[in-house]
Design a protein around this motif. Structure first.
Motif, PDB file in Angstrom:
ATOM      1  N   SER A 129      31.551 -40.942  -2.822  1.00  8.07           N
ATOM      2  CA  SER A 129      32.947 -40.525  -2.683  1.00  8.07           C
ATOM      3  C   SER A 129      33.556 -41.165  -1.444  1.00  8.07           C
ATOM      4  O   SER A 129      32.840 -41.584  -0.536  1.00  8.07           O
ATOM      5  N   ILE A 130      34.896 -41.222  -1.434  1.00 16.07           N
ATOM      6  CA  ILE A 130      35.623 -41.702  -0.263  1.00 16.07           C
ATOM      7  C   ILE A 130      36.689 -40.675   0.090  1.00 16.07           C
ATOM      8  O   ILE A 130      37.197 -39.976  -0.783  1.00 16.07           O
ATOM      9  N   LEU A 131      37.025 -40.588   1.357  1.00 10.62           N
ATOM     10  CA  LEU A 131      38.068 -39.679   1.806  1.00 10.62           C
ATOM     11  C   LEU A 131      39.401 -40.404   1.743  1.00 10.62           C
ATOM     12  O   LEU A 131      39.562 -41.493   2.295  1.00 10.62           O
ATOM     13  N   ASN A 132      40.371 -39.806   1.041  1.00  9.55           N
ATOM     14  CA  ASN A 132      41.710 -40.370   0.908  1.00  9.55           C
ATOM     15  C   ASN A 132      42.683 -39.271   1.321  1.00  9.55           C
ATOM     16  O   ASN A 132      43.003 -38.391   0.523  1.00  9.55           O
ATOM     17  N   GLY A 133      43.125 -39.285   2.568  1.00 11.65           N
ATOM     18  CA  GLY A 133      43.958 -38.201   3.087  1.00 11.65           C
ATOM     19  C   GLY A 133      43.123 -36.936   3.149  1.00 11.65           C
ATOM     20  O   GLY A 133      42.068 -36.921   3.755  1.00 11.65           O
ATOM     21  N   GLU A 134      43.578 -35.893   2.480  1.00 14.35           N
ATOM     22  CA  GLU A 134      42.830 -34.636   2.426  1.00 14.35           C
ATOM     23  C   GLU A 134      41.923 -34.553   1.197  1.00 14.35           C
ATOM     24  O   GLU A 134      41.210 -33.571   1.020  1.00 14.35           O
ATOM     25  N   CYS A 135      41.965 -35.566   0.355  1.00 15.05           N
ATOM     26  CA  CYS A 135      41.207 -35.534  -0.900  1.00 15.05           C
ATOM     27  C   CYS A 135      39.922 -36.345  -0.795  1.00 15.05           C
ATOM     28  O   CYS A 135      39.902 -37.427  -0.212  1.00 15.05           O
ATOM     29  N   GLU A 169      37.653 -38.435  -3.030  1.00 17.81           N
ATOM     30  CA  GLU A 169      37.752 -39.091  -4.333  1.00 17.81           C
ATOM     31  C   GLU A 169      36.417 -39.705  -4.724  1.00 17.81           C
ATOM     32  O   GLU A 169      35.764 -40.380  -3.932  1.00 17.81           O
ATOM     33  N   THR A 228      33.770 -42.174  -6.457  1.00 14.84           N
ATOM     34  CA  THR A 228      33.672 -43.593  -6.778  1.00 14.84           C
ATOM     35  C   THR A 228      32.802 -43.807  -8.021  1.00 14.84           C
ATOM     36  O   THR A 228      32.502 -44.937  -8.376  1.00 14.84           O
ATOM     37  N   HIS A 268      41.879 -34.539 -10.773  1.00 17.84           N
ATOM     38  CA  HIS A 268      42.690 -35.178  -9.738  1.00 17.84           C
ATOM     39  C   HIS A 268      43.458 -34.107  -8.968  1.00 17.84           C
ATOM     40  O   HIS A 268      43.528 -32.948  -9.386  1.00 17.84           O
TER      41      HIS A 268
END
Length: 72
Positions: free
Chosen positions: A16-22, A24, A26, A70
């Motif tokens: 997973s990757i951190l995108n803002g507060e989410c 996400e 991979t 999502h």
């Protein structure tokens, strides 16, 4: 040879990757499924990323709750 993970949540975090507060995933979206969502295999079982993330964060999924794949 497949990677060995300590547990499901170790596997989720490492993919997973951190995108803002989410956070996400991979993981690739499985094709041929009715609902196109990311799934992953852990100890021979195919698991939904969104459902496992919910269980990790909030506990068991109550009846009647649909876990989205999502942010919304």
């Amino acid at each position: 040879m497949p990677k060995k993970y300590i547990n499901i949540y170790d596997q989720l975090i490492k993919n997973s990757i951190l995108n803002g507060e989410c956070l996400e995933s991979t993981f690739k979206i499985q094709t041929g499924k009715k609902h196109k969502r990311p799934y992953f295999t852990h100890k021979g079982k195919l698991l939904s990323v969104s459902r496992q993330a919910w269980i990790w964060e909030k506990g068991e999924i109550p009846d009647g709750i649909f876990v989205c794949h999502h942010c919304d």
